[in-house]
Design a protein around this motif. Structure first.
Motif, PDB file in Angstrom:
ATOM      1  N   THR A 150       0.835  -1.208   0.000  1.00 60.46           N
ATOM      2  CA  THR A 150       0.000   0.000   0.000  1.00 60.46           C
ATOM      3  C   THR A 150       0.864   1.250   0.000  1.00 60.46           C
ATOM      4  OG1 THR A 150      -1.781  -1.161   1.156  1.00 60.46           O
ATOM      5  CG2 THR A 150      -1.802   1.246   1.256  1.00 60.46           C
ATOM      6  N   GLU A 151       1.854   1.313   0.884  1.00 59.81           N
ATOM      7  CA  GLU A 151       2.737   2.485   0.954  1.00 59.81           C
ATOM      8  C   GLU A 151       3.396   2.768  -0.393  1.00 59.81           C
ATOM      9  OE1 GLU A 151       3.418   4.585   3.593  1.00 59.81           O
ATOM     10  OE2 GLU A 151       1.820   3.568   4.672  1.00 59.81           O
ATOM     11  N   HIS A 152       3.850   1.715  -1.054  1.00 55.31           N
ATOM     12  CA  HIS A 152       4.576   1.919  -2.309  1.00 55.31           C
ATOM     13  C   HIS A 152       3.656   2.091  -3.505  1.00 55.31           C
ATOM     14  CE1 HIS A 152       8.578   1.962  -0.740  1.00 55.31           C
ATOM     15  NE2 HIS A 152       8.093   1.164   0.192  1.00 55.31           N
ATOM     16  N   ARG A 153       2.394   1.720  -3.382  1.00 56.74           N
ATOM     17  CA  ARG A 153       1.408   2.085  -4.407  1.00 56.74           C
ATOM     18  C   ARG A 153       1.102   3.583  -4.330  1.00 56.74           C
ATOM     19  NH1 ARG A 153       0.770  -1.254  -8.608  1.00 56.74           N
ATOM     20  NH2 ARG A 153       0.380  -3.378  -7.945  1.00 56.74           N
ATOM     21  N   TRP A 154       1.080   4.114  -3.115  1.00 55.77           N
ATOM     22  CA  TRP A 154       0.808   5.535  -2.912  1.00 55.77           C
ATOM     23  C   TRP A 154       1.966   6.413  -3.391  1.00 55.77           C
ATOM     24  CZ3 TRP A 154      -2.956   8.807  -1.060  1.00 55.77           C
ATOM     25  CH2 TRP A 154      -4.121   8.208  -0.601  1.00 55.77           C
ATOM     26  N   ALA A 155       3.184   5.941  -3.246  1.00 56.93           N
ATOM     27  CA  ALA A 155       4.360   6.781  -3.484  1.00 56.93           C
ATOM     28  C   ALA A 155       4.346   7.509  -4.832  1.00 56.93           C
ATOM     29  CB  ALA A 155       5.643   5.960  -3.318  1.00 56.93           C
ATOM     30  N   PRO A 156       4.089   6.851  -5.959  1.00 56.95           N
ATOM     31  CA  PRO A 156       4.109   7.591  -7.223  1.00 56.95           C
ATOM     32  C   PRO A 156       3.127   8.760  -7.256  1.00 56.95           C
ATOM     33  CG  PRO A 156       4.163   5.241  -7.648  1.00 56.95           C
ATOM     34  CD  PRO A 156       3.887   5.414  -6.174  1.00 56.95           C
ATOM     35  N   HIS A 157       1.989   8.583  -6.611  1.00 51.71           N
ATOM     36  CA  HIS A 157       0.978   9.651  -6.597  1.00 51.71           C
ATOM     37  C   HIS A 157       1.450  10.835  -5.759  1.00 51.71           C
ATOM     38  CE1 HIS A 157      -1.911   6.998  -8.523  1.00 51.71           C
ATOM     39  NE2 HIS A 157      -1.524   6.054  -7.678  1.00 51.71           N
ATOM     40  N   LEU A 158       1.918  10.544  -4.550  1.00 53.26           N
ATOM     41  CA  LEU A 158       2.365  11.627  -3.663  1.00 53.26           C
ATOM     42  C   LEU A 158       3.580  12.338  -4.241  1.00 53.26           C
ATOM     43  CD1 LEU A 158       1.852   9.901  -0.213  1.00 53.26           C
ATOM     44  CD2 LEU A 158       0.410  11.637  -1.290  1.00 53.26           C
ATOM     45  N   LEU A 159       4.487  11.585  -4.839  1.00 54.70           N
ATOM     46  CA  LEU A 159       5.679  12.197  -5.428  1.00 54.70           C
ATOM     47  C   LEU A 159       5.350  13.030  -6.663  1.00 54.70           C
ATOM     48  CD1 LEU A 159       8.122   9.206  -4.946  1.00 54.70           C
ATOM     49  CD2 LEU A 159       8.206  11.419  -3.754  1.00 54.70           C
ATOM     50  N   ALA A 160       4.232  12.727  -7.302  1.00 56.07           N
ATOM     51  CA  ALA A 160       3.784  13.511  -8.461  1.00 56.07           C
ATOM     52  C   ALA A 160       2.947  14.721  -8.054  1.00 56.07           C
ATOM     53  CB  ALA A 160       2.982  12.626  -9.414  1.00 56.07           C
ATOM     54  N   GLY A 161       2.754  14.899  -6.737  1.00 55.95           N
ATOM     55  CA  GLY A 161       2.029  16.062  -6.259  1.00 55.95           C
ATOM     56  C   GLY A 161       0.537  15.858  -6.075  1.00 55.95           C
ATOM     57  N   GLU A 162       0.055  14.639  -6.238  1.00 56.64           N
ATOM     58  CA  GLU A 162      -1.362  14.391  -6.021  1.00 56.64           C
ATOM     59  C   GLU A 162      -1.673  14.443  -4.527  1.00 56.64           C
ATOM     60  OE1 GLU A 162      -3.174  11.057  -8.178  1.00 56.64           O
ATOM     61  OE2 GLU A 162      -1.330  10.987  -9.371  1.00 56.64           O
ATOM     62  N   THR A 163      -2.892  14.809  -4.218  1.00 54.13           N
ATOM     63  CA  THR A 163      -3.328  14.844  -2.829  1.00 54.13           C
ATOM     64  C   THR A 163      -3.946  13.502  -2.447  1.00 54.13           C
ATOM     65  OG1 THR A 163      -5.562  15.600  -3.363  1.00 54.13           O
ATOM     66  CG2 THR A 163      -3.862  17.312  -3.027  1.00 54.13           C
ATOM     67  N   MET A 164      -4.122  13.314  -1.152  1.00 55.15           N
ATOM     68  CA  MET A 164      -4.779  12.098  -0.668  1.00 55.15           C
ATOM     69  C   MET A 164      -6.198  12.010  -1.226  1.00 55.15           C
ATOM     70  SD  MET A 164      -3.350  11.947   3.213  1.00 55.15           S
ATOM     71  CE  MET A 164      -4.041  10.323   3.510  1.00 55.15           C
ATOM     72  N   GLU A 165      -6.854  13.163  -1.347  1.00 56.76           N
ATOM     73  CA  GLU A 165      -8.211  13.193  -1.871  1.00 56.76           C
ATOM     74  C   GLU A 165      -8.233  12.776  -3.337  1.00 56.76           C
ATOM     75  OE1 GLU A 165      -6.775  15.770  -0.122  1.00 56.76           O
ATOM     76  OE2 GLU A 165      -7.814  15.294   1.742  1.00 56.76           O
ATOM     77  N   GLN A 166      -7.229  13.178  -4.098  1.00 56.93           N
ATOM     78  CA  GLN A 166      -7.181  12.797  -5.509  1.00 56.93           C
ATOM     79  C   GLN A 166      -6.956  11.290  -5.671  1.00 56.93           C
ATOM     80  OE1 GLN A 166      -4.098  15.687  -6.469  1.00 56.93           O
ATOM     81  NE2 GLN A 166      -5.475  16.657  -7.948  1.00 56.93           N
ATOM     82  N   VAL A 167      -6.152  10.722  -4.818  1.00 58.45           N
ATOM     83  CA  VAL A 167      -5.901   9.276  -4.888  1.00 58.45           C
ATOM     84  C   VAL A 167      -7.124   8.519  -4.405  1.00 58.45           C
ATOM     85  CG1 VAL A 167      -4.433   7.379  -4.070  1.00 58.45           C
ATOM     86  CG2 VAL A 167      -3.410   9.599  -4.628  1.00 58.45           C
ATOM     87  N   GLY A 168      -7.774   9.072  -3.385  1.00 56.34           N
ATOM     88  CA  GLY A 168      -9.009   8.474  -2.887  1.00 56.34           C
ATOM     89  C   GLY A 168      -8.797   7.124  -2.242  1.00 56.34           C
ATOM     90  N   ASP A 169      -9.756   6.238  -2.443  1.00 55.29           N
ATOM     91  CA  ASP A 169      -9.731   4.942  -1.764  1.00 55.29           C
ATOM     92  C   ASP A 169      -9.246   3.806  -2.668  1.00 55.29           C
ATOM     93  OD1 ASP A 169     -11.865   4.636  -3.480  1.00 55.29           O
ATOM     94  OD2 ASP A 169     -13.349   4.286  -1.904  1.00 55.29           O
ATOM     95  N   ARG A 170      -8.586   4.124  -3.766  1.00 60.98           N
ATOM     96  CA  ARG A 170      -8.215   3.080  -4.720  1.00 60.98           C
ATOM     97  C   ARG A 170      -7.265   2.031  -4.150  1.00 60.98           C
ATOM     98  NH1 ARG A 170      -5.215   6.640  -9.230  1.00 60.98           N
ATOM     99  NH2 ARG A 170      -6.461   8.230  -8.252  1.00 60.98           N
ATOM    100  N   TYR A 171      -6.568   2.362  -3.042  1.00 66.03           N
ATOM    101  CA  TYR A 171      -5.643   1.399  -2.441  1.00 66.03           C
ATOM    102  C   TYR A 171      -6.137   0.870  -1.097  1.00 66.03           C
ATOM    103  CZ  TYR A 171      -2.695   3.064  -6.175  1.00 66.03           C
ATOM    104  OH  TYR A 171      -2.212   3.400  -7.413  1.00 66.03           O
ATOM    105  N   ASP A 172      -7.415   1.026  -0.843  1.00 71.10           N
ATOM    106  CA  ASP A 172      -8.015   0.427   0.349  1.00 71.10           C
ATOM    107  C   ASP A 172      -8.253  -1.062   0.093  1.00 71.10           C
ATOM    108  OD1 ASP A 172      -8.041   2.968   1.367  1.00 71.10           O
ATOM    109  OD2 ASP A 172     -10.216   3.190   1.372  1.00 71.10           O
ATOM    110  N   GLY A 173      -8.230  -1.835   1.136  1.00 71.24           N
ATOM    111  CA  GLY A 173      -8.534  -3.255   1.004  1.00 71.24           C
ATOM    112  C   GLY A 173      -7.309  -4.095   0.687  1.00 71.24           C
TER     113      GLY A 173
END
Length: 185
Positions: free
Chosen positions: A46-69
């Motif tokens: 999960t942490e490393h799925r999030w990394a590309p988004h956060l490093l690209a400047g996306e917010t938590m809201e933009q990523v949403g719940d796609r990595y839940d579960g």
């Protein structure tokens, strides 16, 4: 110019990945009392799925719940490899001069790199301990981890991110880091 933590993240990904590839029993307990081996690997995926988004400047809201579960599915090793590949590519080109908003608040991207390196390092030890693999830690990652953990361990424990620090008299930096992050080596 990559930061020291950013330079060590690929090494951490490789070390953790080697441990993942050697897992035989996914339901075994880990030093993280609430997690099995599968849960621990799932956390890192999960942490490393999030990394590309956060490093690209996306917010938590933009990523949403796609990595839940459950992101591991029937093939936890492949899930790790896929997450690590995307994370590695993102860290290789990341500009860490800005800040980002995380679940714990706003922080510099350099702090994010340090936290991700510590996560790989210490959870690598957790995975090694849980699966009977060699528990050695990368000395450079330990040194950077100690520099971050010494002033932040109590705050992280208060947030519930880690168990409270455990006192130690060990001169071994790896034991000191593990103890600061609530682990008995």
């Amino acid at each position: 110019m990559p930061t020291p933590a950013q330079q060590l993240i690929p090494v951490g990904l490789d070390r953790f990945g080697a441990l993942v590839h050697a897992v035989e029993r996914w339901d075994d307990p880990t030093p993280c009392s609430a997690w099995t081996v599968r849960d621990l690997v799932g956390h890192l995926v999960t942490e490393h799925r999030w990394a590309p988004h956060l490093l690209a400047g996306e917010t938590m809201e933009q990523v949403g719940d796609r990595y839940d579960g459950d992101l591991l599915g029937d093939d936890p090793v492949r899930a790790w490899d896929d997450a690590a590949r995307g994370s590695r590519a993102a860290w290789a080109t990341a500009d860490l001069t800005g800040t980002a908003r995380f679940s714990f608040g706003e922080a510099p991207m350099t702090t994010y790199a340090e936290q991700m390196l510590i996560d790989l390092t210490v959870h690598g030890w957790d995975l090694a301990r849980a699966t009977g693999q060699p528990e050695d830690l990368d000395p450079a990652a330990v040194d950077l981890g100690l520099a971050y953990a010494r002033p932040n361990a109590d705050r992280m424990a208060a947030l519930g991110i880690i168990d409270p620090p455990i006192p130690t008299n060990s001169p071994d930096p790896a034991v000191q880091l593990l103890a600061l992050l609530g682990r008995r080596a």
